[in-house]
Scaffold this motif. Structure first.
Motif, PDB file in Angstrom:
ATOM      1  N   LEU A  47       0.830  -1.187   0.040  1.00  0.00           N
ATOM      2  CA  LEU A  47       0.001   0.175   0.073  1.00  0.00           C
ATOM      3  C   LEU A  47       0.769   1.133   0.003  1.00  0.00           C
ATOM      4  CD1 LEU A  47      -2.614  -1.088   2.674  1.00  0.00           C
ATOM      5  CD2 LEU A  47      -2.893  -1.104   0.177  1.00  0.00           C
ATOM      6  N   PRO A  48       0.403   2.411  -0.699  1.00  0.00           N
ATOM      7  CA  PRO A  48       1.086   3.672  -0.605  1.00  0.00           C
ATOM      8  C   PRO A  48       1.286   4.150   0.630  1.00  0.00           C
ATOM      9  CG  PRO A  48      -0.894   3.955  -1.517  1.00  0.00           C
ATOM     10  CD  PRO A  48      -0.945   2.524  -1.260  1.00  0.00           C
ATOM     11  N   PRO A  49       2.212   4.833   1.195  1.00  0.00           N
ATOM     12  CA  PRO A  49       2.445   5.604   2.612  1.00  0.00           C
ATOM     13  C   PRO A  49       1.351   6.414   2.816  1.00  0.00           C
ATOM     14  CG  PRO A  49       4.117   6.184   1.092  1.00  0.00           C
ATOM     15  CD  PRO A  49       3.424   5.358   0.165  1.00  0.00           C
ATOM     16  N   LYS A  50       0.814   6.481   3.897  1.00  0.00           N
ATOM     17  CA  LYS A  50       0.014   7.678   4.337  1.00  0.00           C
ATOM     18  C   LYS A  50       0.336   8.860   4.768  1.00  0.00           C
ATOM     19  CE  LYS A  50      -4.032   4.768   5.361  1.00  0.00           C
ATOM     20  NZ  LYS A  50      -5.011   4.596   6.302  1.00  0.00           N
TER      21      LYS A  50
END
Length: 50
Positions: A47-50
């Motif tokens: 998942l992409p970083p938040k």
């Protein structure tokens, strides 16, 4: 979610996108638990970083 014992996480009638639950009866050995943890970790890492 196609493995035995797996289902979408849903406590309120609104399924949690990307969330899942594994029944304890589906995890009968440490090796099986390690596979589930590995899959969850790999998904979270993708998942992409938040």
């Amino acid at each position: 979610m196609d493995r035995p014992g797996a289902r979408i996480f849903d406590m309120t009638g609104r399924p949690m996108r990307g969330g899942g639950v594994v029944a304890s009866s589906a995890v009968t050995e440490d090796e099986v638990l390690s596979e589930w943890i590995g899959q969850g970790y790999a998904f979270a890492a993708s998942l992409p970083p938040k």
